[in-house]
Write an enzyme that holds these catalytic residues in place. Structure first.
Site, PDB file in Angstrom:
ATOM      1  N   GLU A   6      62.583  16.086  50.379  1.00 43.45           N
ATOM      2  CA  GLU A   6      63.164  17.204  51.124  1.00 43.45           C
ATOM      3  C   GLU A   6      64.166  16.715  52.173  1.00 43.45           C
ATOM      4  OE1 GLU A   6      63.205  20.312  50.605  1.00 43.45           O
ATOM      5  OE2 GLU A   6      61.835  20.231  48.915  1.00 43.45           O
ATOM      6  N   TYR A  30      62.725  24.111  58.458  1.00 44.55           N
ATOM      7  CA  TYR A  30      62.864  24.020  57.002  1.00 44.55           C
ATOM      8  C   TYR A  30      61.935  22.942  56.423  1.00 44.55           C
ATOM      9  CZ  TYR A  30      64.232  22.738  52.442  1.00 44.55           C
ATOM     10  OH  TYR A  30      64.148  22.424  51.105  1.00 44.55           O
ATOM     11  N   ASP A  46      66.608  27.327  53.122  1.00 43.70           N
ATOM     12  CA  ASP A  46      67.715  26.377  53.088  1.00 43.70           C
ATOM     13  C   ASP A  46      68.981  27.151  52.710  1.00 43.70           C
ATOM     14  OD1 ASP A  46      67.477  26.883  50.391  1.00 43.70           O
ATOM     15  OD2 ASP A  46      67.549  24.787  49.780  1.00 43.70           O
TER      16      ASP A  46
END
Ligand code: SF4
Length: 369
Positions: A40, A123, A141
């Site tokens: 990520e 996020y 995102d």
């Protein structure tokens, strides 16, 4: 149809599309929170194709949190070299040390603890918790934001207020389980179908829920951002002595902090690269090169290559010169090193300097017969 009124139908269509069309990506074969976290962070501001080799190399070098926490920062930055946004690598390293010291090497499955770790914004925290632990946090995102704004036909620029609205819309849509898959499905939809330009609405699994499509607004939502891109010209000195090159480390804070580079600096207004180089050599290394020197020995300063590289907020044009210096004043060991081209692999360089290194490597390579 409003997805909030028909959440089950929305989820079913989205998840069934995702199972059939998702890309087979290395981080989709694991629930290991460490691997999810690394992927990520790498995927932020970087394309999937660019991330895959870095992800594999990273896991070979640092297979778990403990291995990462024990590695020196310079090794971490070296493996990251070329991915850009180096603060992300520094944060991964700092967070791994905290996870080992305070959480027995296990990534905490708790929002309020996780978000306090370096680099864990809303996020990343939501992505790790939902994908690795199946906890009910929606992710937002750029892809999900675009899909959400189109589903709701939000015509405003993306702001904190519109993000809050989207989180409020997405939260009740989350399924009771497979939450990570639902979040990844929305991201994948934004990446493969609901693209920023030319969205493929006719193959979209949630077309019947999309207000932008029914109003014909999908091409203008979200409105384009105006990008301000600063342009910088800089000059670097490639100084070689007995097969080794002089490199220096950037300060520990600020732009491209802690990375290594060749000596040099930015051009002042009105300066030519040669004038800037002479000034920088004098200011940084205490080397005085007069115009006369250069006229008498023009090979002392020879243009090698000019490369361009775009960073987050600026684009740099780097003029590289080879400099033959007969003498150098004593240099601080903490800041300067003499390193072979091969040895440079151990040092993290910004991408612009890495292009110059590749040029030097190609020059040294013997011509094929
Ligand atoms: Fe995006 Fe088009 Fe699907 Fe709407 S219908 S979500 S604009 S791809």
């Amino acid at each position: 149809m409003n997805p909030e009124l028909y959440p089950q139908s929305f989820r079913r269509k989205l998840l069934s599309w995702y199972r059939r069309h998702r890309r087979d990506l290395p981080w989709r074969h694991t629930n290991d929170p460490y691997r999810i976290w690394i992927s990520e962070v790498m995927l932020q501001q970087t394309t999937v194709a660019a991330v895959i080799p870095y992800y594999r190399k990273w896991l070979q070098r640092f297979p778990n949190v403990t291995a990462l926490s024990k590695a020196p920062l310079q090794s971490v930055l070296s493996v990251w070299q070329g991915l850009g946004y180096y603060q992300r690598a520094r944060n991964l390293h700092a967070a791994s040390r905290i996870i080992v010291e305070r959480h027995q090497g296990r990534i905490p499955a708790d929002y309020s603890t996780l978000i306090k770790l370096p680099g864990f914004g809303p996020y990343t925290t939501a992505a790790v918790l939902s994908i690795a632990f199946d906890l009910p946090y929606p992710v937002l995102d750029a892809n999900v934001r675009r899909v959400g704004m189109r589903l709701r036909a939000l015509r405003t620029a993306s702001t904190a207020k519109s993000d809050k609205l989207l989180i409020d819309v997405l939260t009740p849509l989350l399924p009771h389980n497979h939450i990570g898959q639902f979040n990844q499905a929305l991201m994948e939809l934004g990446s493969l179908v609901c693209r920023s330009q030319d969205p493929s609405c006719l193959v979209c699994p949630v077309i019947e829920f999309c207000k932008a499509y029914s109003a014909g607004l999908q091409e203008i939502i979200p409105p384009p951002k105006r990008q301000t891109f600063k342009r910088i010209s800089a000059v670097i000195a490639v100084i070689e002595k007995e097969g080794k090159y002089l490199i220096q480390q950037r300060p520990p804070t600020g732009l491209l902090a802690g990375l290594w580079e060749f000596p040099g600096g930015k051009l002042e207004p009105g300066e030519t690269p040669e004038q800037a180089l002479k000034r920088e050599l004098e200011e940084e290394l205490g080397v005085l090169l007069t115009d006369q020197d250069l006229q008498l020995h023009p090979r002392n300063l020879k243009h090698l290559i000019t490369v361009k590289h775009a960073y987050t907020q600026f684009q740099v044009t780097l003029h590289a010169y080879s400099c033959r210096l007969t003498e150098l004043p004593p240099l601080k060991k903490s800041k300067y090193r003499w390193v072979t081209l091969k040895g440079m692999q151990r040092f993290p360089f910004p991408s612009g300097s890495a292009k110059v290194i590749r040029f030097l490597q190609n020059q040294k390579r013997p011509a094929s017969l």
